[in-house]
Design an enzyme around this catalytic site. Sequence first.
Site, PDB file in Angstrom:
ATOM      1  CE1 TYR A 138      -3.055   3.039   0.643  1.00 55.22           C
ATOM      2  CE2 TYR A 138      -3.411   2.272   2.879  1.00 55.22           C
ATOM      3  CZ  TYR A 138      -3.688   3.169   1.880  1.00 55.22           C
ATOM      4  OH  TYR A 138      -4.569   4.197   2.090  1.00 55.22           O
ATOM      5  CE  LYS A 166      -6.096   2.095  -0.794  1.00 61.54           C
ATOM      6  NZ  LYS A 166      -6.709   2.165   0.565  1.00 61.54           N
TER       7      LYS A 166
END
Length: 317
Positions: A138, A166
Amino acid sequence: MSFEPEGVYPALPTPMDAEDDIDYEASRRHLEYLAENGVQGVVPAGCTGHAATLPHDEHVEYVSRVSEMAQDLGLDVVAGSGTNSTYETIDLAQSIEEEADIDAHLQISPYQNKPAQRGNIQHYELVADEVQEPIIAYNVPSRTGRNLIPDTQEQISHIPGVIGVKEASNMPDQIRELGERFSDRDDFYLLSGDDPNNDLVYSVGGSGAISVTGNVAPTESVEVWETGFQQQDHDAAEDLNEDLSPLHDAMFQDGEVNPVGVHYALNQMGFEFGTPRPPNSYEPLEDEVDPETGEVMHNQSEIEDALDEFGLLEAEV
C-alpha cells in the site's frame, strides 16, 4: 486457487457507538448493503477504518468478526494488517491469520519512521517471509511521508507472497508508469487507492479499486469498474467516474481528514456509524471557519447534497 483481487473493495470505516465501542450491528447492515450492490470484497481495518486507534486484540477481533459476516455474504476479505513496525506488523498479521478467514493482507508501508526506499523493500521482504496469506502493498505518501517510487514497487512486486499494490500516490504519471511496468504480469495486480483516479488505473491495466466512495455508492463504483476493466471502454469509464466527482469530493474535503466524511455520509444514509475515535472524533465543519484557510466551510451540506444527487439519503436508500 490463488487470490485474484479484481473488482471494487470498499475500505470499510469502523462504526462506533456512543461509548466508542465497535458497533457490529452497523457493520452487518453495511456489509449487506455492499453485497447487494455488487462489490467483490471489503477491506476492514485499513486507514479508512482508523486502524491506528484499534488496540491489537480489538483489531484482530474486528477483522475476525467482519470476515465471518462478509464471507457469509460471498465477499472477499482483504485485512488491513500494516503498522509502522515490521515486527509488530508480523505479529498482527499472524494473529489475524490465526483468528480470521481472510483472502489477503493490505499492508501500508511504514509511516512516521519513513524508511528509505531500501527500508521499505526490506520491510515487505521480512513480513512476506513470515505470513501465510498473500500481501497487497500500500503506497500512500500522504499518510506515510514517503512515496514508493516505481523502481521500488517493481522490486517489491517480485517478493514471493506479494501479489499487488494499492497505489494511492495521486500521481497520474506514476500510475501510468506502473501500468507499463506491470502490463505483462499476470501474477501481480495494480489497484487504485484514490477514487478520482479509478478510471485511469483501469485504463492502464489495473484490476480494481480499494475505494472510499464505494462505501456509499457501490453500484456506481462497480459500474465504473465494469466499464473500464471488464469492457475496456476507457472513455466511458472516465465519463462515469467524472460523474461521481461530487461524491469523491465529499469524501475528501478541505478542513477534514478521512474517515470523518464517510462516517458522516453513512450516518445520513441511516447506517449509524457514529464518529471515528479520537483524535478524529468529530463531524465535518458546517458554517464554521477552517482555521488553516480562514474560509467558512459547509462540509456537512456538501456531503448531504452529493448524497441527495445520487438518491442516497436515508429515505431514498
